[in-house]
Design an enzyme around this catalytic site. Structure first.
Site, mmCIF file in Angstrom:
data_model
loop_
_atom_site.group_PDB
_atom_site.id
_atom_site.type_symbol
_atom_site.label_atom_id
_atom_site.label_comp_id
_atom_site.label_asym_id
_atom_site.label_seq_id
_atom_site.Cartn_x
_atom_site.Cartn_y
_atom_site.Cartn_z
ATOM 1 N N GLY A 4 0.830 -1.205 0.000
ATOM 2 C CA GLY A 4 0.000 0.000 0.000
ATOM 3 C C GLY A 4 0.860 1.248 0.000
ATOM 4 N N THR A 6 1.538 3.478 -2.411
ATOM 5 C CA THR A 6 1.341 4.506 -3.436
ATOM 6 C C THR A 6 0.716 5.787 -2.908
ATOM 7 O OG1 THR A 6 -0.821 3.587 -4.075
ATOM 8 C CG2 THR A 6 1.122 2.769 -5.261
ATOM 9 N N TYR A 152 -13.883 -1.507 10.286
ATOM 10 C CA TYR A 152 -12.494 -1.057 10.382
ATOM 11 C C TYR A 152 -11.884 -1.353 11.749
ATOM 12 C CZ TYR A 152 -8.337 1.847 10.022
ATOM 13 O OH TYR A 152 -7.026 2.284 10.008
#
Length: 242
Positions: A4, A6, A152
């Site tokens: 992850g 980017t 989450y």
């Protein structure tokens, strides 16, 4: 290897590591975007990786291992937030019974199963090499149990428990496992814009830079099963040295 990498915390950590002289492989679901982002960092490479998919994980780890000549540190960071299931989660929280099943599964598969799959692929190689470091990115305790934070919160609580078990399983092997979290809401794009106007202050993603660089350094050799809060890192380091 930063999953992850980017955008958000992942990009901040990849940038800090690259600036400190590390050769970084950053991953993203889009190989093109990963390569484009990596091109802006010194010596970095971009690799396509969907952490939810076992074949994608195996392929990506093979590529990173080959291109970098090994993986000294894995930063498990790839994740998705509450906005994917409730765009207004901070101002209009919804009950867990209102969460779409596919949304629940997507978050858990990315934030929890993804950490497992990538570490599961990397660790045997690290064991054979005799050393390695794993950093699992987490979140603050209140976030794990906040009203309206399914899925989450549970996904991050699960990944933190996973990290503790990983640390126990790997104790004495030469591979260290530690947790790192920002310590508050950060400017990653996961926070609804309207929430920012209500007096909340967002941390900059760059707060993750100093601790991740330290965790990659010789000074962190042997540091194991620690939970480091980025906003408290300097004090944590002083206390440790004291």
């Amino acid at each position: 290897m930063v999953t992850g990498g980017t955008s958000g915390l992942g990009l901040a950590m990849a940038s800090a590591l690259a600036s400190a002289g590390a050769t970084v492989a950053l991953t993203g679901r889009s190989g093109g975007r990963a390569s484009s982002v990596a091109a802006e960092l010194p010596g970095a490479v971009g690799i396509e990786l969907d952490v939810r998919d076992e074949s994608s994980v195996a392929r990506a780890v093979d590529q990173v291992w080959s291109r970098l000549g090994g993986i000294d540190m894995l930063v498990n960071n790839a994740g998705i937030g509450m906005r994917t299931v409730n765009p207004r989660f901070l101002t209009h929280p919804q009950g867990f019974w209102e969460v779409p099943v596919d949304g629940f599964r997507a978050v858990v598969e990315t934030n929890l199963t993804g950490y497992f799959l990538v570490a599961r692929e990397v660790v045997p190689r690290m064991l054979e090499a005799g050393a390695g470091r794993i950093i699992n990115i987490s979140t603050s305790d209140p976030t794990m149990r906040r009203v309206g934070f399914v899925p989450y919160g549970p996904s991050r609580a699960g990944s933190e428990a996973l990290s503790r078990v990983m640390a126990a399983d790997l104790r004495g092997t030469g591979i260290t496992v530690n947790l790192l979290l920002p310590g508050g809401l950060t400017d990653t794009g996961m926070v609804p814009p309207e929430a920012v106007t209500e007096g909340r202050t967002l941390l900059e993603s760059a707060v993750m830079g100093p601790p991740i660089v330290w965790l990659a350094s010789d000074d962190a050799a042997g540091v194991h099963d620690e939970r480091i809060v980025a906003v408290e890192f300097e004090q944590w380091l002083r206390d440790r040295k004291g």
